[in-house]
Design a protein around this motif. Structure first.
Motif, PDB file in Angstrom:
ATOM      1  N   MET A   1       3.627  85.151  31.073  1.00 37.56           N
ATOM      2  CA  MET A   1       3.674  85.942  29.858  1.00 37.56           C
ATOM      3  C   MET A   1       2.585  85.449  28.907  1.00 37.56           C
ATOM      4  SD  MET A   1       6.984  86.412  27.500  1.00 37.56           S
ATOM      5  CE  MET A   1       6.978  87.487  26.142  1.00 37.56           C
ATOM      6  N   PRO A   2       1.719  86.327  28.488  1.00 32.98           N
ATOM      7  CA  PRO A   2       0.629  85.904  27.599  1.00 32.98           C
ATOM      8  C   PRO A   2       1.142  85.540  26.210  1.00 32.98           C
ATOM      9  CG  PRO A   2       0.519  88.266  28.008  1.00 32.98           C
ATOM     10  CD  PRO A   2       1.622  87.722  28.855  1.00 32.98           C
ATOM     11  N   SER A   3       0.489  84.589  25.610  1.00 33.61           N
ATOM     12  CA  SER A   3       0.876  84.191  24.260  1.00 33.61           C
ATOM     13  C   SER A   3       0.114  85.025  23.230  1.00 33.61           C
ATOM     14  CB  SER A   3       0.589  82.708  24.048  1.00 33.61           C
ATOM     15  OG  SER A   3      -0.789  82.477  24.152  1.00 33.61           O
ATOM     16  N   LEU A   4       0.592  84.968  21.993  1.00 34.00           N
ATOM     17  CA  LEU A   4      -0.061  85.707  20.913  1.00 34.00           C
ATOM     18  C   LEU A   4      -1.207  84.880  20.354  1.00 34.00           C
ATOM     19  CD1 LEU A   4       2.988  87.098  18.929  1.00 34.00           C
ATOM     20  CD2 LEU A   4       1.475  88.343  20.444  1.00 34.00           C
ATOM     21  N   GLY A   5      -2.345  85.488  20.267  1.00 30.30           N
ATOM     22  CA  GLY A   5      -3.507  84.827  19.685  1.00 30.30           C
ATOM     23  C   GLY A   5      -3.690  85.249  18.236  1.00 30.30           C
ATOM     24  N   GLU A   8      -3.969  89.154  17.539  1.00 28.16           N
ATOM     25  CA  GLU A   8      -2.681  89.839  17.625  1.00 28.16           C
ATOM     26  C   GLU A   8      -1.821  89.561  16.403  1.00 28.16           C
ATOM     27  OE1 GLU A   8      -3.857  87.919  20.118  1.00 28.16           O
ATOM     28  OE2 GLU A   8      -4.196  89.321  21.772  1.00 28.16           O
TER      29      GLU A   8
END
Length: 55
Positions: A1-5, A8
């Motif tokens: 699951m990609p993290s929020l950068g 975003e």
């Protein structure tokens, strides 16, 4: 699951600002912080109860 950068998070903040307005945003942030604090407290208590029962 990609993290929020950072991009975003900025987009989410801008959307929240448009939807709720600048006057409501601090109240919403405070309520969210209190909710997270209560959630962490409850999970810590449940974990402590489970660990206590296991012994």
């Amino acid at each position: 699951m990609p993290s929020l950068g950072l991009p975003e998070l900025i987009i989410i903040l801008v959307i929240a600002l448009v939807v709720f307005g600048p006057k409501k945003l601090p109240d919403i942030g405070r309520a969210l912080g209190n909710s997270i604090k209560e959630f962490k407290k409850a999970t810590k208590e449940i974990t402590k109860d489970i660990d206590g029962d296991a012994q």
